[in-house]
Design a protein around this motif. Sequence first.
Motif, PDB file in Angstrom:
ATOM      1  N   SER A 142       0.916  -1.242  -0.031  1.00  0.00           N
ATOM      2  CA  SER A 142       0.064  -0.117  -0.017  1.00  0.00           C
ATOM      3  C   SER A 142       0.682   1.314   0.109  1.00  0.00           C
ATOM      4  CB  SER A 142      -0.916  -0.068   1.203  1.00  0.00           C
ATOM      5  OG  SER A 142      -0.317   0.076   2.456  1.00  0.00           O
ATOM      6  N   LYS A 143       1.959   1.366   0.773  1.00  0.00           N
ATOM      7  CA  LYS A 143       2.947   2.412   0.788  1.00  0.00           C
ATOM      8  C   LYS A 143       3.565   2.565  -0.617  1.00  0.00           C
ATOM      9  CE  LYS A 143       3.342   2.338   5.631  1.00  0.00           C
ATOM     10  NZ  LYS A 143       4.063   2.110   6.905  1.00  0.00           N
ATOM     11  N   VAL A 144       4.040   1.553  -1.299  1.00  0.00           N
ATOM     12  CA  VAL A 144       4.726   1.687  -2.499  1.00  0.00           C
ATOM     13  C   VAL A 144       3.565   2.103  -3.572  1.00  0.00           C
ATOM     14  CG1 VAL A 144       5.694   0.063  -4.540  1.00  0.00           C
ATOM     15  CG2 VAL A 144       6.445  -0.147  -1.962  1.00  0.00           C
ATOM     16  N   ALA A 145       2.245   1.549  -3.482  1.00  0.00           N
ATOM     17  CA  ALA A 145       1.239   2.079  -4.598  1.00  0.00           C
ATOM     18  C   ALA A 145       0.986   3.804  -4.427  1.00  0.00           C
ATOM     19  CB  ALA A 145      -0.031   1.380  -4.224  1.00  0.00           C
ATOM     20  N   LYS A 146       1.097   4.225  -3.068  1.00  0.00           N
ATOM     21  CA  LYS A 146       1.056   5.385  -2.973  1.00  0.00           C
ATOM     22  C   LYS A 146       1.988   6.304  -3.428  1.00  0.00           C
ATOM     23  CE  LYS A 146      -1.049   7.276   0.906  1.00  0.00           C
ATOM     24  NZ  LYS A 146      -1.320   7.492   2.305  1.00  0.00           N
ATOM     25  N   LEU A 147       3.430   5.611  -3.372  1.00  0.00           N
ATOM     26  CA  LEU A 147       4.570   6.429  -3.720  1.00  0.00           C
ATOM     27  C   LEU A 147       4.425   6.358  -5.489  1.00  0.00           C
ATOM     28  CD1 LEU A 147       7.358   4.857  -1.604  1.00  0.00           C
ATOM     29  CD2 LEU A 147       7.136   7.348  -1.950  1.00  0.00           C
ATOM     30  N   LEU A 148       3.999   5.234  -5.854  1.00  0.00           N
ATOM     31  CA  LEU A 148       4.132   5.127  -7.359  1.00  0.00           C
ATOM     32  C   LEU A 148       3.008   6.355  -7.968  1.00  0.00           C
ATOM     33  CD1 LEU A 148       4.066   1.291  -7.878  1.00  0.00           C
ATOM     34  CD2 LEU A 148       5.941   3.107  -8.677  1.00  0.00           C
TER      35      LEU A 148
END
Length: 153
Positions: free
Chosen positions: A35-41
């Motif tokens: 979820s944090k990687v998706a928000k960064l992307l």
Amino acid sequence: MDTLSYKTISANKATATKEWIVVDATDQVLGRLGSKVAKLLRGKYKPNFTPHVDCGDNVIIINADKVKMTGNKWNDRVYLSHTGYPGGQREMTPARLQAKPNGNDRLLRKVVKGMLPKNKLGAEILTNMYVYAGSEHKHEAQNPKNIDINLLK
């Protein structure tokens, strides 16, 4: 009314500031990391976030083979797919998916893809993620920043 005019600034492909970020997945829970990687992307941590533009960062995930899941989800969780033929429903557990060749990459992409928009933009954003099983990656030329994923909300 004669006041200052406040204009909403909308980012576009030319004005988006994309950075390179390295995320270490060692001992991180898979869903929270995803979820944090998706928000960064997606670019949600940036002040100039624009929903219809790819203004997120390029994310490099290292040590993807050391990711964890809580409980017995490695064997109890089931990912379903369908071949398109009658009786073609297939089941896959995260443990079996990770054991396949290039399995760490496929597992993390499956998790992050489910957290991105289901349209052309989501597919384009997913190409900005690079997954490596070990601690080495081939993107040193981009001068990526190391960040601690636990400090993000």
